[in-house]
Motif scaffolding. Structure first.
Motif, PDB file in Angstrom:
ATOM      1  N   ILE A 293       0.837  -1.203   0.000  1.00 25.86           N
ATOM      2  CA  ILE A 293       0.000   0.000   0.000  1.00 25.86           C
ATOM      3  C   ILE A 293       0.871   1.252   0.000  1.00 25.86           C
ATOM      4  O   ILE A 293       0.656   2.178  -0.790  1.00 25.86           O
ATOM      5  CB  ILE A 293      -0.937  -0.007   1.227  1.00 25.86           C
ATOM      6  CG1 ILE A 293      -1.952  -1.145   1.108  1.00 25.86           C
ATOM      7  CG2 ILE A 293      -1.648   1.334   1.370  1.00 25.86           C
ATOM      8  CD1 ILE A 293      -2.832  -1.315   2.334  1.00 25.86           C
TER       9      ILE A 293
ATOM     10  N   LEU B 212      -4.971  -8.563   0.335  1.00 26.48           N
ATOM     11  CA  LEU B 212      -5.354  -7.318   0.990  1.00 26.48           C
ATOM     12  C   LEU B 212      -6.860  -7.271   1.247  1.00 26.48           C
ATOM     13  O   LEU B 212      -7.304  -6.819   2.312  1.00 26.48           O
ATOM     14  CB  LEU B 212      -4.918  -6.121   0.143  1.00 26.48           C
ATOM     15  CG  LEU B 212      -3.432  -5.771   0.221  1.00 26.48           C
ATOM     16  CD1 LEU B 212      -3.027  -4.811  -0.886  1.00 26.48           C
ATOM     17  CD2 LEU B 212      -3.089  -5.170   1.592  1.00 26.48           C
ATOM     18  N   LEU B 213      -7.649  -7.744   0.295  1.00 28.10           N
ATOM     19  CA  LEU B 213      -9.094  -7.784   0.504  1.00 28.10           C
ATOM     20  C   LEU B 213      -9.462  -8.719   1.652  1.00 28.10           C
ATOM     21  O   LEU B 213     -10.374  -8.436   2.438  1.00 28.10           O
ATOM     22  CB  LEU B 213      -9.813  -8.217  -0.776  1.00 28.10           C
ATOM     23  CG  LEU B 213      -9.823  -7.220  -1.937  1.00 28.10           C
ATOM     24  CD1 LEU B 213     -10.591  -7.805  -3.118  1.00 28.10           C
ATOM     25  CD2 LEU B 213     -10.443  -5.890  -1.517  1.00 28.10           C
TER      26      LEU B 213
ATOM     27  N   HIS C 235      -3.556  -8.264  -4.221  1.00 32.30           N
ATOM     28  CA  HIS C 235      -4.871  -7.631  -4.134  1.00 32.30           C
ATOM     29  C   HIS C 235      -5.843  -8.508  -3.342  1.00 32.30           C
ATOM     30  O   HIS C 235      -6.553  -8.032  -2.443  1.00 32.30           O
ATOM     31  CB  HIS C 235      -5.395  -7.374  -5.552  1.00 32.30           C
ATOM     32  CG  HIS C 235      -6.795  -6.847  -5.606  1.00 32.30           C
ATOM     33  ND1 HIS C 235      -7.123  -5.557  -5.250  1.00 32.30           N
ATOM     34  CD2 HIS C 235      -7.962  -7.454  -5.977  1.00 32.30           C
ATOM     35  CE1 HIS C 235      -8.438  -5.384  -5.400  1.00 32.30           C
ATOM     36  NE2 HIS C 235      -8.959  -6.527  -5.839  1.00 32.30           N
ATOM     37  N   GLU C 236      -5.876  -9.793  -3.645  1.00 35.49           N
ATOM     38  CA  GLU C 236      -6.795 -10.704  -2.962  1.00 35.49           C
ATOM     39  C   GLU C 236      -6.429 -10.849  -1.486  1.00 35.49           C
ATOM     40  O   GLU C 236      -7.306 -10.924  -0.619  1.00 35.49           O
ATOM     41  CB  GLU C 236      -6.801 -12.067  -3.648  1.00 35.49           C
ATOM     42  CG  GLU C 236      -7.383 -12.052  -5.049  1.00 35.49           C
ATOM     43  CD  GLU C 236      -8.826 -11.560  -5.073  1.00 35.49           C
ATOM     44  OE1 GLU C 236      -9.562 -11.851  -4.102  1.00 35.49           O
ATOM     45  OE2 GLU C 236      -9.211 -10.878  -6.040  1.00 35.49           O
TER      46      GLU C 236
ATOM     47  N   THR D  99      -9.298  -3.817  -8.638  1.00 33.36           N
ATOM     48  CA  THR D  99      -7.934  -3.307  -8.679  1.00 33.36           C
ATOM     49  C   THR D  99      -7.953  -1.852  -9.154  1.00 33.36           C
ATOM     50  O   THR D  99      -8.917  -1.407  -9.784  1.00 33.36           O
ATOM     51  CB  THR D  99      -7.067  -4.156  -9.622  1.00 33.36           C
ATOM     52  OG1 THR D  99      -7.707  -4.229 -10.896  1.00 33.36           O
ATOM     53  CG2 THR D  99      -6.874  -5.548  -9.064  1.00 33.36           C
ATOM     54  N   PRO D 100      -6.905  -1.072  -8.871  1.00 35.80           N
ATOM     55  CA  PRO D 100      -6.896   0.338  -9.247  1.00 35.80           C
ATOM     56  C   PRO D 100      -7.003   0.536 -10.757  1.00 35.80           C
ATOM     57  O   PRO D 100      -6.401  -0.199 -11.544  1.00 35.80           O
ATOM     58  CB  PRO D 100      -5.540   0.837  -8.725  1.00 35.80           C
ATOM     59  CG  PRO D 100      -5.121  -0.159  -7.700  1.00 35.80           C
ATOM     60  CD  PRO D 100      -5.686  -1.465  -8.139  1.00 35.80           C
TER      61      PRO D 100
ATOM     62  N   PRO E 242      -9.335   0.442  -4.870  1.00 30.65           N
ATOM     63  CA  PRO E 242      -9.794  -0.505  -3.852  1.00 30.65           C
ATOM     64  C   PRO E 242      -9.833   0.171  -2.488  1.00 30.65           C
ATOM     65  O   PRO E 242      -9.056   1.099  -2.214  1.00 30.65           O
ATOM     66  CB  PRO E 242      -8.748  -1.617  -3.906  1.00 30.65           C
ATOM     67  CG  PRO E 242      -7.523  -0.966  -4.468  1.00 30.65           C
ATOM     68  CD  PRO E 242      -8.016   0.088  -5.412  1.00 30.65           C
TER      69      PRO E 242
ATOM     70  N   ILE F 235      -0.697  -3.345  -8.447  1.00 28.90           N
ATOM     71  CA  ILE F 235      -0.758  -4.334  -7.372  1.00 28.90           C
ATOM     72  C   ILE F 235      -1.113  -5.685  -7.980  1.00 28.90           C
ATOM     73  O   ILE F 235      -2.180  -5.834  -8.589  1.00 28.90           O
ATOM     74  CB  ILE F 235      -1.798  -3.916  -6.328  1.00 28.90           C
ATOM     75  CG1 ILE F 235      -1.363  -2.616  -5.644  1.00 28.90           C
ATOM     76  CG2 ILE F 235      -1.997  -5.020  -5.286  1.00 28.90           C
ATOM     77  CD1 ILE F 235      -2.339  -2.078  -4.637  1.00 28.90           C
TER      78      ILE F 235
ATOM     79  N   TYR G 246      -8.722  -0.505   0.292  1.00 30.34           N
ATOM     80  CA  TYR G 246      -7.509  -0.504   1.114  1.00 30.34           C
ATOM     81  C   TYR G 246      -6.538   0.607   0.742  1.00 30.34           C
ATOM     82  O   TYR G 246      -5.554   0.836   1.456  1.00 30.34           O
ATOM     83  CB  TYR G 246      -6.813  -1.875   1.064  1.00 30.34           C
ATOM     84  CG  TYR G 246      -6.452  -2.384  -0.313  1.00 30.34           C
ATOM     85  CD1 TYR G 246      -5.393  -1.834  -1.026  1.00 30.34           C
ATOM     86  CD2 TYR G 246      -7.150  -3.438  -0.893  1.00 30.34           C
ATOM     87  CE1 TYR G 246      -5.044  -2.304  -2.285  1.00 30.34           C
ATOM     88  CE2 TYR G 246      -6.818  -3.920  -2.156  1.00 30.34           C
ATOM     89  CZ  TYR G 246      -5.758  -3.355  -2.843  1.00 30.34           C
ATOM     90  OH  TYR G 246      -5.415  -3.823  -4.089  1.00 30.34           O
TER      91      TYR G 246
ATOM     92  N   PHE H  49       2.628   1.909  -3.445  1.00 27.41           N
ATOM     93  CA  PHE H  49       1.823   2.000  -4.667  1.00 27.41           C
ATOM     94  C   PHE H  49       1.998   3.377  -5.307  1.00 27.41           C
ATOM     95  O   PHE H  49       1.999   4.401  -4.628  1.00 27.41           O
ATOM     96  CB  PHE H  49       0.348   1.766  -4.335  1.00 27.41           C
ATOM     97  CG  PHE H  49      -0.573   1.985  -5.498  1.00 27.41           C
ATOM     98  CD1 PHE H  49      -0.677   1.029  -6.501  1.00 27.41           C
ATOM     99  CD2 PHE H  49      -1.321   3.141  -5.593  1.00 27.41           C
ATOM    100  CE1 PHE H  49      -1.525   1.232  -7.574  1.00 27.41           C
ATOM    101  CE2 PHE H  49      -2.171   3.354  -6.663  1.00 27.41           C
ATOM    102  CZ  PHE H  49      -2.273   2.393  -7.657  1.00 27.41           C
TER     103      PHE H  49
ATOM    104  N   SER I  88      -2.495  -9.385  -8.662  1.00 30.34           N
ATOM    105  CA  SER I  88      -3.799  -9.912  -8.258  1.00 30.34           C
ATOM    106  C   SER I  88      -3.709 -10.717  -6.971  1.00 30.34           C
ATOM    107  O   SER I  88      -4.617 -10.656  -6.130  1.00 30.34           O
ATOM    108  CB  SER I  88      -4.387 -10.774  -9.384  1.00 30.34           C
ATOM    109  OG  SER I  88      -3.515 -11.846  -9.696  1.00 30.34           O
TER     110      SER I  88
END
Length: 465
Positions: A163, A184-185, A181-182, A419-420, A446, A176, A448, A166, A178
């Motif tokens: 984060i 972080l979610l 990303h997952e 994703t961004p 996202p 980021i 986060y 980025f 995938s």
């Protein structure tokens, strides 16, 4: 546990003409612990004086003689405060005269670092029965731990770095991945349950037990409820509890006093809400016409919604267990319920805390057929930036389109579970009864990445100027 505000404390300590520092924040957000960790990290002795435990010291502070005060405190501690020591006056609201005395520490003992904190500080500050040290103290606002603080405290430093590092706009080498990303979610889902209250985070970091976290939440909520008599000893405590529960269960919705308590007058409920806001248990998000900056110049004070103190406590009060959160997809967590809007609002409060104009605002237009609402509107880089919290296609953002048509912001932000990305939106809306073509730049982020919002918007605007 490391807090972002440790850097602010360091800047304060080494500032020329340093003033005494008042740390503001709700109960149990970690004010005292943060000051203790700071002193330890700087190798400084810390003299902690809890004024709730020593009410007899009120007369000493009333003398407004900082040398006499230090001598009395040295007697209590049986040892003088060292030259590198920091004086920490905790729960200072218990002795309002101590707040006044901070002026004289600044004027007569400027080399003595003094920090003050108190969970009900705002009530003492609202009491004009004593002179305030205006211009002779600094303030530091502390809230629950942010998402990146939570990640670091629970051993997910790599995710926190993803984060922090980025860059906008996302390129192949800065996007980021995938898999990150997952992850972080998934951690975001955990944060929505645990929240940012330091004790809950610490218990989760130490044990990994969500059941233990629930026990901590119950204890914290009970503490807040027990504090109601301190907030307002002459208020109806049953009604205050009703307002407290309403604020947790209805964040992000326009407040109608009749929905809080149909049996009480609006002025009574408004006063209860104001008291909880003073205690920093809730924060108002007030409607602004958004006609220009500052946004607070265009407020309609009677139209507002609420953000609760912490998303974890909010879900606990609402009875949302881990099984409920674990059973929802990332997109459902954005679209269903108020957790996502609470999460974003909680972090926007953190971002705006150092500013003079830190009140959160939103935009609302009510009519028979053309209602529109933008979740938050903030100022970034001297520009008005609308912020929506939802998933879906850009074409579904009807309220955001209406805001752009009327206010013409250069950029808008949507927080979702994707994703961004960035896109130039071109669409047609009906404004003032007439069709209107609008174009604007939409930053889809996202959830986060909310802590990086100022950097992202600043970078995007700089590339366009």
């Amino acid at each position: 546990m490391k807090r972002h505000q440790l850097a602010d404390l360091s800047n304060w300590l080494y500032t020329p003409r340093r003033k005494p520092l008042i740390v503001r924040g709700a109960r149990q957000v970690g004010k005292s612990t943060m000051v203790e960790l700071f002193a330890e990290g700087k190798g400084r002795d810390l003299r902690v004086v809890n004024l709730e435990r020593h009410p007899d010291l009120a007369d000493v502070f009333a003398s407004n003689d900082p040398r006499a005060i230090l001598n009395r405190l040295d007697t209590l501690a049986e040892a003088p405060l060292s030259e590198r020591g920091i004086l920490f006056l905790d729960e200072i609201q218990a002795a309002p005269a101590a707040i006044t005395s901070l002026r004289y520490f600044f004027e007569e003992l400027p080399d003595q670092p003094v920090v003050a904190a108190g969970s009900l500080m705002e009530f003492a500050l609202a009491d004009h029965g004593f002179p305030m040290p205006v211009g002779r103290v600094d303030y530091l606002n502390v809230g629950p731990m942010t998402f990146t603080e939570f990640l670091r405290a629970t051993g997910k430093k790599g995710l926190a770095s993803a984060i922090d590092e980025f860059e906008w706009p996302p390129q192949d080498d800065t996007a980021i991945p995938s898999v990150i990303h997952e992850r972080l979610l998934e951690q975001l889902r955990v944060y929505q349950f645990v929240g940012g209250m330091p004790e809950a985070v610490q218990v989760y970091a130490d044990s990994g037990s969500l059941r233990a976290v629930s026990t901590v939440h119950t204890s914290i909520v009970d503490t807040y409820r027990d504090d109601f008599p301190k907030y307002a000893p002459r208020r109806d405590m049953t009604r205050m509890l009703r307002v407290f529960n309403f604020a947790a269960r209805q964040p992000g919705r326009k407040v109608k006093y009749s929905n809080v308590s149909p049996d009480d007058q609006s002025s009574t409920i408004r006063r209860d809400i104001d008291l909880l806001a003073m205690a920093r248990v809730v924060a108002k998000v007030t409607h602004s016409a958004c006609s220009g900056l500052p946004l607070q110049a265009d407020l309609k004070e009677s139209v507002f919604k609420l953000v609760f103190l912490d998303v974890g406590l909010m879900n606990a009060i609402c009875g949302v267990g881990w099984e409920t959160l674990a059973g929802k997809s990332a997109t459902e967590l954005v679209n269903v319920g108020a957790s996502a809007e609470q999460f974003v609002g909680q972090h926007l409060q953190y971002l705006l805390a150092p500013r003079p104009n830190r009140e959160l605002t939103y935009w609302l237009r009510e009519g028979r057929a053309n209602n529109a609402e933008v979740d938050y509107v903030i100022e970034l880089g001297g520009r008005i930036v609308p912020v929506e919290v939802k998933a879906g296609r850009a074409g579904a953002l009807r309220s955001l389109h209406q805001f752009v048509a009327e206010k013409h912001p250069p950029v808008a932000v949507r927080f979702d579970a994707l994703t961004p990305s960035v896109q130039d939106v071109a669409t047609e809306v009906t404004s003032n009864g007439q069709p209107q073509r609008i174009r604007y730049r939409l930053l889809s982020l996202p959830l986060y990445l909310v802590e990086r919002l100022p950097d992202i918007v600043s970078s995007d605007l700089a590339q366009r100027d």
